[in-house]
Design a protein around this motif. Structure first.
Motif, PDB file in Angstrom:
ATOM      1  N   ILE A 126      -1.006  -3.279  -2.905  1.00 13.07           N
ATOM      2  CA  ILE A 126      -1.643  -3.707  -1.653  1.00 13.07           C
ATOM      3  C   ILE A 126      -1.781  -5.223  -1.617  1.00 13.07           C
ATOM      4  O   ILE A 126      -1.464  -5.871  -0.611  1.00 13.07           O
ATOM      5  CB  ILE A 126      -2.996  -3.007  -1.470  1.00 13.07           C
ATOM      6  N   GLU A 127      -2.252  -5.823  -2.709  1.00 12.85           N
ATOM      7  CA  GLU A 127      -2.409  -7.280  -2.768  1.00 12.85           C
ATOM      8  C   GLU A 127      -1.077  -7.984  -2.539  1.00 12.85           C
ATOM      9  O   GLU A 127      -0.997  -8.966  -1.797  1.00 12.85           O
ATOM     10  CB  GLU A 127      -2.996  -7.705  -4.122  1.00 12.85           C
ATOM     11  N   THR A 128      -0.029  -7.505  -3.173  1.00 15.66           N
ATOM     12  CA  THR A 128       1.303  -8.094  -3.016  1.00 15.66           C
ATOM     13  C   THR A 128       1.774  -8.003  -1.569  1.00 15.66           C
ATOM     14  O   THR A 128       2.339  -8.959  -1.026  1.00 15.66           O
ATOM     15  CB  THR A 128       2.315  -7.405  -3.955  1.00 15.66           C
ATOM     16  N   ALA A 129       1.515  -6.870  -0.934  1.00 13.99           N
ATOM     17  CA  ALA A 129       1.917  -6.694   0.473  1.00 13.99           C
ATOM     18  C   ALA A 129       1.192  -7.704   1.365  1.00 13.99           C
ATOM     19  O   ALA A 129       1.801  -8.308   2.238  1.00 13.99           O
ATOM     20  CB  ALA A 129       1.635  -5.274   0.934  1.00 13.99           C
ATOM     21  N   PHE A 130      -0.115  -7.899   1.139  1.00 11.41           N
ATOM     22  CA  PHE A 130      -0.862  -8.875   1.930  1.00 11.41           C
ATOM     23  C   PHE A 130      -0.371 -10.288   1.692  1.00 11.41           C
ATOM     24  O   PHE A 130      -0.263 -11.094   2.623  1.00 11.41           O
ATOM     25  CB  PHE A 130      -2.370  -8.780   1.644  1.00 11.41           C
ATOM     26  N   GLU A 131      -0.035 -10.615   0.451  1.00  7.40           N
ATOM     27  CA  GLU A 131       0.488 -11.959   0.141  1.00  7.40           C
ATOM     28  C   GLU A 131       1.816 -12.197   0.850  1.00  7.40           C
ATOM     29  O   GLU A 131       2.056 -13.292   1.366  1.00  7.40           O
ATOM     30  CB  GLU A 131       0.660 -12.127  -1.370  1.00  7.40           C
ATOM     31  N   GLU A 132       2.674 -11.174   0.892  1.00  2.00           N
ATOM     32  CA  GLU A 132       3.959 -11.322   1.575  1.00  2.00           C
ATOM     33  C   GLU A 132       3.764 -11.493   3.079  1.00  2.00           C
ATOM     34  O   GLU A 132       4.491 -12.265   3.717  1.00  2.00           O
ATOM     35  CB  GLU A 132       4.842 -10.114   1.274  1.00  2.00           C
ATOM     36  N   ILE A 133       2.802 -10.793   3.647  1.00  2.00           N
ATOM     37  CA  ILE A 133       2.520 -10.932   5.075  1.00  2.00           C
ATOM     38  C   ILE A 133       2.021 -12.349   5.380  1.00  2.00           C
ATOM     39  O   ILE A 133       2.445 -12.971   6.355  1.00  2.00           O
ATOM     40  CB  ILE A 133       1.483  -9.884   5.536  1.00  2.00           C
ATOM     41  N   ILE A 183      -7.293   4.681  -2.480  1.00  2.00           N
ATOM     42  CA  ILE A 183      -7.906   3.452  -2.954  1.00  2.00           C
ATOM     43  C   ILE A 183      -8.460   2.733  -1.743  1.00  2.00           C
ATOM     44  O   ILE A 183      -7.873   2.766  -0.661  1.00  2.00           O
ATOM     45  CB  ILE A 183      -6.906   2.580  -3.744  1.00  2.00           C
ATOM     46  N   GLU A 184      -9.609   2.124  -1.904  1.00  2.00           N
ATOM     47  CA  GLU A 184     -10.212   1.351  -0.823  1.00  2.00           C
ATOM     48  C   GLU A 184     -10.026  -0.127  -1.137  1.00  2.00           C
ATOM     49  O   GLU A 184     -10.299  -0.585  -2.247  1.00  2.00           O
ATOM     50  CB  GLU A 184     -11.693   1.682  -0.687  1.00  2.00           C
ATOM     51  N   HIS A 185      -9.535  -0.863  -0.152  1.00  2.00           N
ATOM     52  CA  HIS A 185      -9.284  -2.290  -0.314  1.00  2.00           C
ATOM     53  C   HIS A 185      -9.742  -3.001   0.955  1.00  2.00           C
ATOM     54  O   HIS A 185      -9.266  -2.683   2.043  1.00  2.00           O
ATOM     55  CB  HIS A 185      -7.788  -2.535  -0.567  1.00  2.00           C
ATOM     56  N   ASN A 186     -10.659  -3.926   0.821  1.00  2.00           N
ATOM     57  CA  ASN A 186     -11.220  -4.657   1.968  1.00  2.00           C
ATOM     58  C   ASN A 186     -11.722  -3.706   3.053  1.00  2.00           C
ATOM     59  O   ASN A 186     -11.499  -3.919   4.238  1.00  2.00           O
ATOM     60  CB  ASN A 186     -10.197  -5.629   2.555  1.00  2.00           C
ATOM     61  N   GLY A 187     -12.373  -2.618   2.634  1.00  2.00           N
ATOM     62  CA  GLY A 187     -12.957  -1.682   3.581  1.00  2.00           C
ATOM     63  C   GLY A 187     -11.987  -0.698   4.210  1.00  2.00           C
ATOM     64  O   GLY A 187     -12.369   0.100   5.058  1.00  2.00           O
ATOM     65  N   GLY A 218       4.050   0.503  -0.152  1.00  2.00           N
ATOM     66  CA  GLY A 218       5.084   0.299  -1.160  1.00  2.00           C
ATOM     67  C   GLY A 218       4.875   1.184  -2.366  1.00  2.00           C
ATOM     68  O   GLY A 218       3.964   2.006  -2.396  1.00  2.00           O
ATOM     69  N   SER A 219       5.725   1.007  -3.358  1.00  2.00           N
ATOM     70  CA  SER A 219       5.614   1.800  -4.577  1.00  2.00           C
ATOM     71  C   SER A 219       6.032   0.964  -5.775  1.00  2.00           C
ATOM     72  O   SER A 219       6.655  -0.087  -5.636  1.00  2.00           O
ATOM     73  CB  SER A 219       6.463   3.068  -4.479  1.00  2.00           C
ATOM     74  N   GLN A 220       5.663   1.457  -6.946  1.00  2.00           N
ATOM     75  CA  GLN A 220       5.992   0.745  -8.176  1.00  2.00           C
ATOM     76  C   GLN A 220       5.984   1.747  -9.327  1.00  2.00           C
ATOM     77  O   GLN A 220       5.147   2.643  -9.372  1.00  2.00           O
ATOM     78  CB  GLN A 220       4.954  -0.344  -8.429  1.00  2.00           C
ATOM     79  N   GLU A 221       6.898   1.568 -10.268  1.00  2.00           N
ATOM     80  CA  GLU A 221       6.893   2.386 -11.468  1.00  2.00           C
ATOM     81  C   GLU A 221       6.017   1.731 -12.518  1.00  2.00           C
ATOM     82  O   GLU A 221       5.987   0.512 -12.644  1.00  2.00           O
ATOM     83  CB  GLU A 221       8.305   2.550 -12.019  1.00  2.00           C
TER      84      GLU A 221
END
Length: 81
Positions: free
Chosen positions: A71-78, A12-16, A41-44
């Motif tokens: 990916i979005e969740t990881a960026f929000e946590e950062i 998946i491409e996200h923000n380039g 990360g991972s998710q079921e």
């Protein structure tokens, strides 16, 4: 649940940036999938896929959506830390 698993790689491409991903499909008649974004990360996916539930063909597109959410969740946590 049946003990059959299949693995499929995708990206998946996200923000380039391209992220390597994998989805693991569990089951033989009723399918569940686990989505991994390598290094993030991972998710079921809690939806059961089968003819009487949801169309199995939607699994791949759902996997891409979930990978984007991971990916979005990881960026929000950062950003919060």
């Amino acid at each position: 649940m049946e003990s059959s698993s299949r693995r499929q790689k995708f990206f998946i491409e996200h923000n380039g940036i391209k992220y390597d991903c994998e989805r693991i499909i569990h089951g033989k008649q009723v399918f569940l999938q686990t989505i991994h974004v390598c290094g993030v990360g991972s998710q079921e996916d809690e939806v059961e896929y089968a003819a009487k539930y949801h169309n199995v063909a939607t699994m791949a597109s759902t996997a891409h959506v979930i990978a984007g959410e991971i990916i979005e969740t990881a960026f929000e946590e950062i950003e919060r830390s």
